[in-house]
Structures are given as C-alpha cells and as structure tokens.
Design a protein around this motif. Structure first.
Motif, short mmCIF file in Angstrom:
data_model
loop_
_atom_site.label_atom_id
_atom_site.label_comp_id
_atom_site.label_asym_id
_atom_site.label_seq_id
_atom_site.Cartn_x
_atom_site.Cartn_y
_atom_site.Cartn_z
N GLY B 147 0.93 118.23 18.84
CA GLY B 147 -0.06 119.26 18.46
C GLY B 147 -1.46 118.85 18.91
N LEU B 148 -1.78 117.58 18.73
CA LEU B 148 -3.11 117.10 19.15
C LEU B 148 -3.22 117.10 20.68
CD1 LEU B 148 -3.74 114.11 16.71
CD2 LEU B 148 -4.77 116.38 16.66
N GLU B 150 -1.72 119.15 22.70
CA GLU B 150 -1.93 120.56 23.10
C GLU B 150 -3.38 120.96 22.87
OE1 GLU B 150 2.18 123.11 22.64
OE2 GLU B 150 0.60 123.41 21.19
N MET B 151 -3.90 120.55 21.70
CA MET B 151 -5.30 120.87 21.39
C MET B 151 -6.22 120.30 22.47
SD MET B 151 -8.14 119.15 20.04
CE MET B 151 -7.54 117.76 19.09
#
Lengths: 209, 260
Positions: B147-148, B150-151
């Motif tokens: 998730g990080l 992708e961020m």
C-alpha cells in the motif's frame, strides 16, 4: 505557499470498462473532468469508485475504453486506507511526498490548521483514526500535483474537523483537477463539487455525457 | 505482572543457577569433570591479569568481528541485489544454500588449506553470518508494505526516498532479528574454528590448551570471557543499527527472522 495553478486542462474518460473475472465493476463509464471544477463521485459501496480511481492513477489498467489528458500530469491522492508511514510524524509523512517543496516552518504552520499542536511531535501510529485521515488529506493537498483524487476523504471525521478539512481542500486544490468520492451529498456541497453518480453496476447515471 | 523489579528478578535467577552449578560441582567432587563457579571465577581473574589473555581476546574478537562486518555488508548488498534483480538472486541461491548446509568443520579444513590458521575465524564467521543476513535482507525488502509502495508510486516519490523510508522500515526488524541470531553464531563458530585450526595467540588456542592440560577452570574462564565479549558486541551493534536505521520504525514485538 499555494502552488501556482497550471492553465486549465481537461481529462476525458470514454467507455471505461473493467471486470474482475465474471464480475463487471465498471461498465462503459464516460466522464469529462476539468481542472478548477471539483467533481464528486457518488455510488453505492462496491460500484467501482475505487477501481476508477486506481485506473486513473495508473495502478490498474482498464479492459477497454480510453482516458485522454493524463499525459505528463502529476497526481496526489487520499486512498481508501490512510497509507501513512506509521512511525513518522505528520510532518515527516508530508515531507515524504513533498520533499523540500515547503520550508519546515511553513509546513508546520499549515499542518496546525488541521492537527493539534501537541500531536506534531508524535508518530502517526499514536494518532486517532480521524487525525490519521487529516494527515492523509494534508499530504494529498500539499503535494505538488495537477490531479488530486480522494477516495472518501472525510471518513472518520467529525462535523467540525470535516468543515476545517473542506476549507483546506478548497484552498489548496484551487485550480487543480479534484475528483473525490463520498456517500454524502453534504460532503459534495462542502467542496462545491458537481455530483456524478455511478450505479451499482459501475455505469454512469448522471450527468449524462 | 511480577512483584519484583526486573533487575532483581534477573539477579535472583542468575544466583539460583550459580548455586545449582556450585551444588553440582560439590556433588561431582572432581575438578576435571566439573569445576565450581568460584574456581572458574578465580581462573578468570588470573586470565584477566595476564596480557597474553587480552592479546588472545583481541586476536579472536578482531578477526571474528571483521568477518562479521564483511558478512553484514556483503549480505546487505547481495540481498538487496537479489530483491531488485531476481535473476541475480536465482544465481546466488545455490551458493547461499551451499553455505547454509555444509558443516562448519568442512569449511574449517578447507580454509586451513586455503588461508592457513591465522585468518581462519574471519573466513568462518563470514560464512556463517553471510547467508543469514542475505536471506533476511531479501525477506525484509520483500515485505515492504504494498500500500505504501503504491502511494509512493502515485506521488512519484523518488526511489532513493522510498528506499530510505519504506524499504528501510520493512527491512529493520528482519535485520535486527538476523543480527541477534547471527552475532552469537558468528562468535561460536569462529571460536570453534580456532579450536580446530589452533592459530597462535587466539582464544581457540587457549581453549585447546585447556583441553590438553585438562584444565576445566581455564575452559570455563575462557567461555565466560567469550560470552561477555559477544554479549557486549551484540548490544553495541544492535544499538548502532538502531541509531542508524531505527528512525521511524514502529514498535514491533514479533520475531521477523526468516528461517535459515
């Protein structure tokens, strides 16, 4: 410091379709988005809002359809989850995406508009859910970006902080292309956004293109 | 929740075991089979007063630490390379498996033939520590929060900043666990190699002489010295790692070490 806004630009989405196996998530979605004109995507849960955001951000590809106007554009986002570096402070989280774009004292002054002063030295792992959400919003609006996408940005915010967050979003995304999703018409009104509705099959119902 | 402070409980536990050791030595009544704690401490005091013992300590500690540092840097480098370039990881994999599975004694004999006894412990501590660091570096980097990542991709965060934040944070607990495991292993195998190779002026030679002269007190004294030195080294190195790489790492209780 407000970012200089680029000349107006437009993003055109045409007949975007996306399926996961047999499940049709987006069904020929067409949208016209324009910088300086905030748009709010309203849809029931599971109607494909997040998928549409992910396709716009380039994290997924559509099965068919076209998107024009994204070339050379930079993005910032509030994701459905906060996606923060939990051991970092709010300032460090924002600096992670902005680099040295803002001087530290200026950034701190901006952060204080949405977060209590005594939280500035704490890692976000010690924040409440609402404070984490506000940090994610700050990160998205302060990042140097042309397009700001926000997936249910007001989740977990009480009415007062929602108002404050909306003011900050309006201020720092002026002139940018802002697309956000919500379940509440009040949220759309807070940001003065045009409402676009996706039906439960991921088709656009209003306004028609 | 315990009724006594942590330090007093630990001291009491230590005293309990020392007492048990003392009782066992009284029961055995044979200084060769089992020396008592007081005799071991006496032998340690004699050793600490001898410059030759300090020389041996420096000889062994310096070489084992050198092997450890080299393994740490090499493991970090090749583990990262294997993560960024999976083909490189596949090429390295047989070598890593080989180092993991070949008995230390076989390497010791090989190293005696190749390098002689003097630098044996450098080579052996490297061989023992390197695969642990390589495997855990690869595992730590592979567990970076998607998730990080992708961020960071959406915000176009430069790769170096991702490496210094997202990857460093995911790597840290693995590296910490790997160090806790491999520091002890490095010291144990380095000393074991010295006992086989008997390089002059080393702790291994001291242990070997203790065996020859059936001096169990000396054996225990050397052992206590090794435990003390490796514990201090472990604590210092972990502190160094925390200072350099521990910033922004959320508290984690679980053991992250990848199995080796």
């Amino acid at each position: 410091m407000l970012l200089p806004s680029d000349p107006a630009f437009r993003v055109t989405v045409r007949n975007l379709t996306k399926s996961y196996g047999d499940s049709l998530v987006l069904d020929h979605v067409s949208l016209d988005l324009e910088s300086g004109c905030p748009c709010c995507l309203m849809a029931p849960s599971g109607a494909g809002k997040t998928t549409l955001f992910r396709i716009l951000m380039g994290l997924e590809t559509a099965d068919s359809g076209t998107i024009e106007g994204l070339e050379g554009r930079s993005f910032s986002a509030v994701f459905q989850e906060d996606r923060l570096l939990e051991g970092y402070t709010a300032l460090q989280n924002i600096r992670f995406v902005t680099g040295r774009w803002y001087p530290a004292h200026e950034l701190t002054a901006i952060i204080k508009h949405l977060l209590p002063e005594d939280s500035l030295k704490k890692p976000v792992s010690e924040f409440s859910g609402g404070m984490k959400r506000r940090t994610a919003i700050l990160r998205a609006i302060l990042a140097p970006a042309d397009i700001v996408l926000m997936d249910e940005p007001f989740t977990g915010l009480d009415p007062d902080t929602k108002q404050q967050a909306a003011r900050m979003i309006n201020k720092y995304t002026a002139g940018k292309l802002l697309l956000f999703s919500t379940h509440s018409q009040e949220d759309a009104a807070l940001l003065g956004a045009e409402i676009l509705r996706l039906d439960e099959n991921g088709g656009l119902c209003s306004p028609g293109i | 929740m315990h009724r006594f402070p942590d330090w007093s409980r630990r001291t009491a536990i230590l005293l309990f075991w020392l007492f048990l050791w003392h009782l066992a030595s009284l029961a055995v009544q044979n200084q060769i089979l089992l020396v008592g704690p007081l005799d071991a401490l006496k032998a340690l005091a004699v050793q600490l007063a001898s410059p030759a013992s300090w020389g041996a300590l420096w000889f062994s500690f310096g070489r084992i630490s050198l092997g450890f540092f080299m393994a740490f840097l090499a493991g970090l480098l090749t583990g990262s390379l294997a993560f960024w370039k999976p083909l490189a990881g596949e090429i390295l994999e047989p070598a890593i498996q080989f180092m993991k599975s070949v008995p230390v004694a076989s390497f010791v004999i090989l190293a005696l033939i190749w390098t002689g006894a003097e630098n044996l412990s450098v080579f052996i501590s490297f061989l023992v520590v390197y695969p642990v660091i390589h495997i855990n570096t690869l595992a730590g980097l592979s567990h970076a929060d998607p998730g990080l990542l992708e961020m960071a991709r959406v915000f176009r965060v430069p790769v170096w900043r991702q490496a210094l934040s997202i990857y460093r944070i995911s790597l840290y607990p693995y590296l910490e666990s790997a160090l806790k495991t491999s520091l002890g292993m490095g010291f144990k195998s380095g000393i074991a190699a010295e006992v086989i190779g008997v390089p002059g002026g080393s702790i291994g030679e001291g242990l070997y002489m203790a065996k020859i002269y059936l001096s169990t007190a000396d054996l225990f004294a050397w052992t206590l010295m090794i435990i003390a030195v490796s514990s201090v080294f472990e604590k210092l190195f972990l502190l160094l790692l925390k200072t350099i790489a521990g910033n922004g790492v959320p508290g984690k209780e679980e053991n992250h070490a990848a199995s080796v």
